[in-house]
Structure formats: C-alpha cells, structure tokens
Scaffold this active site. Structure first.
Site, PDB file in Angstrom:
ATOM      1  N   SER A 126       9.120  -2.875  -6.296  1.00 20.42           N
ATOM      2  CA  SER A 126       8.618  -2.561  -4.945  1.00 20.42           C
ATOM      3  C   SER A 126       9.992  -2.772  -3.858  1.00 20.42           C
ATOM      4  O   SER A 126      10.590  -3.668  -4.277  1.00 20.42           O
ATOM      5  CB  SER A 126       7.474  -3.334  -4.602  1.00 20.42           C
ATOM      6  N   TYR A 150       4.313 -12.608  -3.650  1.00 22.95           N
ATOM      7  CA  TYR A 150       4.178 -11.311  -4.208  1.00 22.95           C
ATOM      8  C   TYR A 150       5.485 -10.743  -4.797  1.00 22.95           C
ATOM      9  O   TYR A 150       5.815 -10.265  -5.708  1.00 22.95           O
ATOM     10  CB  TYR A 150       3.211 -10.395  -3.489  1.00 22.95           C
ATOM     11  N   LYS A 154       8.106  -9.962  -8.123  1.00 22.71           N
ATOM     12  CA  LYS A 154       8.873  -8.728  -8.508  1.00 22.71           C
ATOM     13  C   LYS A 154      10.280  -8.745  -8.706  1.00 22.71           C
ATOM     14  O   LYS A 154      10.763  -8.584  -9.491  1.00 22.71           O
ATOM     15  CB  LYS A 154       8.571  -7.643  -7.201  1.00 22.71           C
TER      16      LYS A 154
HETATM   17  C1  UD1 Z   1       2.640  -3.291   2.229  1.00 23.02           C
HETATM   18  C2  UD1 Z   1       3.179  -4.585   1.488  1.00 23.02           C
HETATM   19  C3  UD1 Z   1       4.062  -4.142   0.428  1.00 23.02           C
HETATM   20  C4  UD1 Z   1       3.453  -3.409  -0.742  1.00 23.02           C
HETATM   21  C5  UD1 Z   1       2.825  -2.156   0.083  1.00 23.02           C
HETATM   22  C6  UD1 Z   1       2.082  -1.448  -1.035  1.00 23.02           C
HETATM   23  C7  UD1 Z   1       2.806  -6.134   3.299  1.00 23.02           C
HETATM   24  C8  UD1 Z   1       3.448  -7.182   4.218  1.00 23.02           C
HETATM   25  N1  UD1 Z   1       3.617  -5.335   2.382  1.00 23.02           N
HETATM   26  O1  UD1 Z   1       3.449  -2.558   2.621  1.00 23.02           O
HETATM   27  O2  UD1 Z   1       4.715  -5.100  -0.063  1.00 23.02           O
HETATM   28  O3  UD1 Z   1       4.526  -3.197  -1.623  1.00 23.02           O
HETATM   29  O4  UD1 Z   1       2.011  -2.593   1.079  1.00 23.02           O
HETATM   30  O5  UD1 Z   1       1.475  -0.381  -0.619  1.00 23.02           O
HETATM   31  O6  UD1 Z   1       1.834  -6.309   3.045  1.00 23.02           O
HETATM   32  N2  UD1 Z   1      -0.944  -1.321   9.662  1.00 23.02           N
HETATM   33  C9  UD1 Z   1      -1.543  -0.933  10.599  1.00 23.02           C
HETATM   34  N3  UD1 Z   1      -2.820  -1.186  10.768  1.00 23.02           N
HETATM   35  C10 UD1 Z   1      -3.558  -1.516   9.671  1.00 23.02           C
HETATM   36  C11 UD1 Z   1      -2.755  -1.721   8.397  1.00 23.02           C
HETATM   37  C12 UD1 Z   1      -1.199  -1.288   8.649  1.00 23.02           C
HETATM   38  O7  UD1 Z   1      -1.017  -0.756  11.946  1.00 23.02           O
HETATM   39  O8  UD1 Z   1      -4.968  -1.855   9.597  1.00 23.02           O
HETATM   40  C13 UD1 Z   1       0.727  -0.800   9.731  1.00 23.02           C
HETATM   41  C14 UD1 Z   1       1.537  -2.051   9.333  1.00 23.02           C
HETATM   42  O9  UD1 Z   1       1.803  -2.906  10.298  1.00 23.02           O
HETATM   43  C15 UD1 Z   1       2.737  -1.431   8.717  1.00 23.02           C
HETATM   44  C16 UD1 Z   1       2.214   0.160   8.457  1.00 23.02           C
HETATM   45  O10 UD1 Z   1       0.794   0.325   8.989  1.00 23.02           O
HETATM   46  O11 UD1 Z   1       3.597  -1.028   9.869  1.00 23.02           O
HETATM   47  C17 UD1 Z   1       1.944   0.179   6.757  1.00 23.02           C
HETATM   48  O12 UD1 Z   1       1.336  -0.950   6.541  1.00 23.02           O
HETATM   49  P1  UD1 Z   1       1.004  -1.114   5.088  1.00 23.02           P
HETATM   50  O13 UD1 Z   1       0.030  -0.090   4.541  1.00 23.02           O
HETATM   51  O14 UD1 Z   1       0.022  -2.491   4.991  1.00 23.02           O
HETATM   52  O15 UD1 Z   1       2.020  -1.223   3.825  1.00 23.02           O
HETATM   53  P2  UD1 Z   1       3.213  -2.133   4.180  1.00 23.02           P
HETATM   54  O16 UD1 Z   1       3.051  -3.387   5.130  1.00 23.02           O
HETATM   55  O17 UD1 Z   1       4.519  -1.372   4.691  1.00 23.02           O
END
Ligand code: UD1
Length: 337
Positions: A126, A150, A154
């Site tokens: 990842s 996590y 990895k």
């Molecule tokens: C997350 C994991 C990452 C993993 C990936 C797999 C974390 C910190 N990281 O990445 O290790 O490899 O998922 O897909 O959890 N967001 C919102 N509202 C929400 C959900 C998300 O605003 O309800 C925003 C988050 O702040 C972020 C973006 O959407 O900026 C993407 O979030 P997410 O889909 O959870 O992915 P990552 O955090 O990038």
C-alpha cells in the site's frame, strides 16, 4: 495458458476482481480465504460472470498444516497474496491481530511456498508505506515510514520479502503499492462490501446515495490544497486488478524483487469526488464539513511512470467510471452480497 495462480484473500474486494481478470485471461485459479472480512458469494459471482469454476479452500494462512495441504493438493505456479487485515483504526486497537494475520500469515505462506518450490509471488502492499509524504508525486524510491500498525505490517512484510529475495535468487517477488482502490466491476456483480459503517470515502458516498446513511462528513476543509479538502489518487479496482496480471507476466522474466506503485497519477479532493459522483450518477450527496480525521495526510498521489515503463501497465479508467461503477454495484446490491 495452463498456469495456476493461488489467490489468497480471493473472496475480498480486490481479490475477487483480480480472479475475474485472471480467469478471463485464461489462467487457472485457486482461492484461499478465511472469510473473516468477505463472503463466499463473491466467488460464486466470479464463477457465474466468467463461466469458469475454481477450487476454493476455506483456510487461514496462520494454519501451517492447512497451507502445506493446499500446496500438496494443488499444483500452484505462482501466488497473488491479498489476504490480510486492512483497517487502520482497528489496527491501533488490536495491533497483535494485525501482526499475527498479516506478518505471521505471510511468513507461513512463504514457508509453505518454499517447501513446495513455488517461488513467484505478487504481494499487495500500500502507498501507506510512504507515511505522510513530504514530496509529491510519490516514487518507489522515496523514504518509507509506517504511521500506524497496519502500515507497519505492510512495511514489515516488504522487508521480509526483500530478505527472502536476497537469500535465494530463485525467488521472483513483485511488491505492488496500491493507492486508493474504488469502483466495482462494470457488470455490478462484484464490488466492495464493507462490514458495518464504511470508513473509506467511496463506499460511504454510495451508501448515502442509496439512503442507508444520511449524509457524508467531509473531514476538514482547511488543508493546504486548492479547495481545502484532502487529495488522494483514486484508482478503479478493475485497473488495479489488471496491474496484477502485468506483474505476473513480469515475474516470468525472473527479475528477482521488483516494486511498483499502482495509481493513476491524478489527485482528486474529497469535494472533487463528491462532484464527480453527482455528475456521473445524477444523485446528490448531502454532506457537511466537519473537523479533520486524525492521521490524514493533506495530499497523496502517485508518479505512475515506473509501472508503465517496467510493467507496461497504466490506469485507463477515470473518475467518472469509478463513480458510475461504484454506484451501479451499490444499486444492484443495496445491502452488499
Ligand atoms: C485509507 C487508509 C489507507 C488504506 C486505504 C485503502 C487511513 C488513514 N488510511 O486511505 O491506509 O490503504 O484507506 O483504501 O485510513 N473522507 C471523508 N469522509 C469520510 C471518509 C473519508 O472526508 O467519511 C476523506 C478522508 O479524510 C480522506 C479521503 O476522504 O481525505 C479518502 O479517505 P479513505 O477512503 O478513508 O482513504 P485514505 O484515508 O486515503
């Protein structure tokens, strides 16, 4: 094609999409999964979609006897290793389960492979191994750092694989560092099926769109990005799945250990994704800006050059297809599998 690929975690989100691509390309597939975070329905769907049946072993990678039996029974040529726990938040609460499953499970798998002379493996890593990046876009030679258990598992597995490759030139190992996989197979037959309330952005959006959840919380709009929300490199799961086939082909050239990012190189903010979803589907997504989520990096995106140069792979599908296919899957399967 008469090669048989063992897919660990094949019932999961990325695993099931990869099984489809493998079967359609003419590979034989064997799946091992403990179904701790997936359902075997995904595998039945894969069989229906492709018209190919395959062996499924309900087993846990931590069970060495089961792994040995699997390699004894099946003639495996190469392994694609997805199986593992993947929730960042959970990994801070039950880190030992993450080390046991991810690191311990992988060590067992590699031992069984070694014993049976199977020495080609593609591993699901990842972009989390880059920690909170200071320079973008992310290249494979950038410094590595884990910022949660996590990510540490990895990274530990990556080190284990490097040590293994250094110890025995017969091993061919492809480490693939994924960016943010989203979307679903365009048929809508398989897709992401999170347990409980999704923690990732796209499944949250599709559940708001279908009325399962009321509104999306946008975690922070005061980041140093054009619209203030975090930027990520979202990649269509079908593109990602195809990347594994390119990696498998590369292993046939006996490259030893190789490492590639799989992303698009294109960053989208949270607000871009909401707009993209609304445009692609015609559904409006009620959302509200709330505080930042702990541990989120402002921006993460890939430099996709190396994968294109060395694997001959690049992502083809854009944000519209990602949103359309995620929504198609959600509509056809409002409660998941
Ligand atoms: C997350 C994991 C990452 C993993 C990936 C797999 C974390 C910190 N990281 O990445 O290790 O490899 O998922 O897909 O959890 N967001 C919102 N509202 C929400 C959900 C998300 O605003 O309800 C925003 C988050 O702040 C972020 C973006 O959407 O900026 C993407 O979030 P997410 O889909 O959870 O992915 P990552 O955090 O990038």
């Amino acid at each position: 094609m008469d090669k048989t690929i063992l897919v660990t975690g094949g019932a999961g989100y990325i695993g099931s999409h990869t099984c489809v691509e493998l079967l359609e390309a003419g590979y034989k597939v064997v799946v091992v999964d403990n179904l701790c975070n997936s359902k075997s329905d995904s595998l039945s769907r894969v069989e229906e979609m492709t018209g190919h049946n395959f062996q499924f072993h309900l087993a846990d990678l931590r069970d060495m006897a089961a792994m040995q039996l699997l390699f004894k029974r099946e003639k495996i040529d190469a392994v694609i290793h997805f199986a593992g726990l993947k929730a960042v938040g959970e990994s801070t609460e039950i880190p030992l389960a993450y080390y046991q499953n991810n690191v311990g499970g992988t060590a067992n798998l590699l031992e069984a492979m070694n014993e049976y002379g199977v020495k080609d493996i593609v591993f699901s890593s990842s972009c989390t191994v880059y920690g909170a990046p200071e320079t973008l876009p992310l290249r494979e030679d950038f410094p590595l750092q884990a910022v949660n258990p996590y990510g540490q598992t990895k990274l530990t597995i990556e080190y284990m694989l490097k040590d293994l490759a250094a110890s025995d030139a017969d091993w061919n190992i492809s480490i693939l560092r994924y960016f943010n996989p989203v979307g679903a197979h365009p048929s809508g037959e398989i897709g992401e099926d999170p347990l409980g309330i999704p923690s990732n952005l796209m499944p949250y959006i599709t559940q708001v769109a279908i009325g399962e959840l009321e509104e999306l919380s946008v975690f922070g709009d005061d980041y140093d990005t054009p619209d203030g929300t975090c930027i990520r490199d979202y990649i269509h799961v079908v593109d990602l799945a195809r990347g594994h086939l390119h990696a498998l082909s590369k292993l046939e050239e006996n490259p030893g250990l190789i490492i590639h990012n799989l992303g698009t190189g294109q960053g989208y903010s949270v607000l871009d994704v909401i707009k993209g979803f609304e445009t692609a589907t015609g559904k409006s997504i009620p959302h509200r800006i709330v505080g930042r989520r702990a541990g989120d990096a402002p921006a993460v995106y890939d430099d996709p050059t190396l994968a294109e140069k060395e694997l001959g792979w690049k992502a083809e599908l854009g944000i519209e297809a990602m949103c359309r296919d995620a929504w198609n899957w959600q509509q056809r399967n409002p409660k998941g599998y």
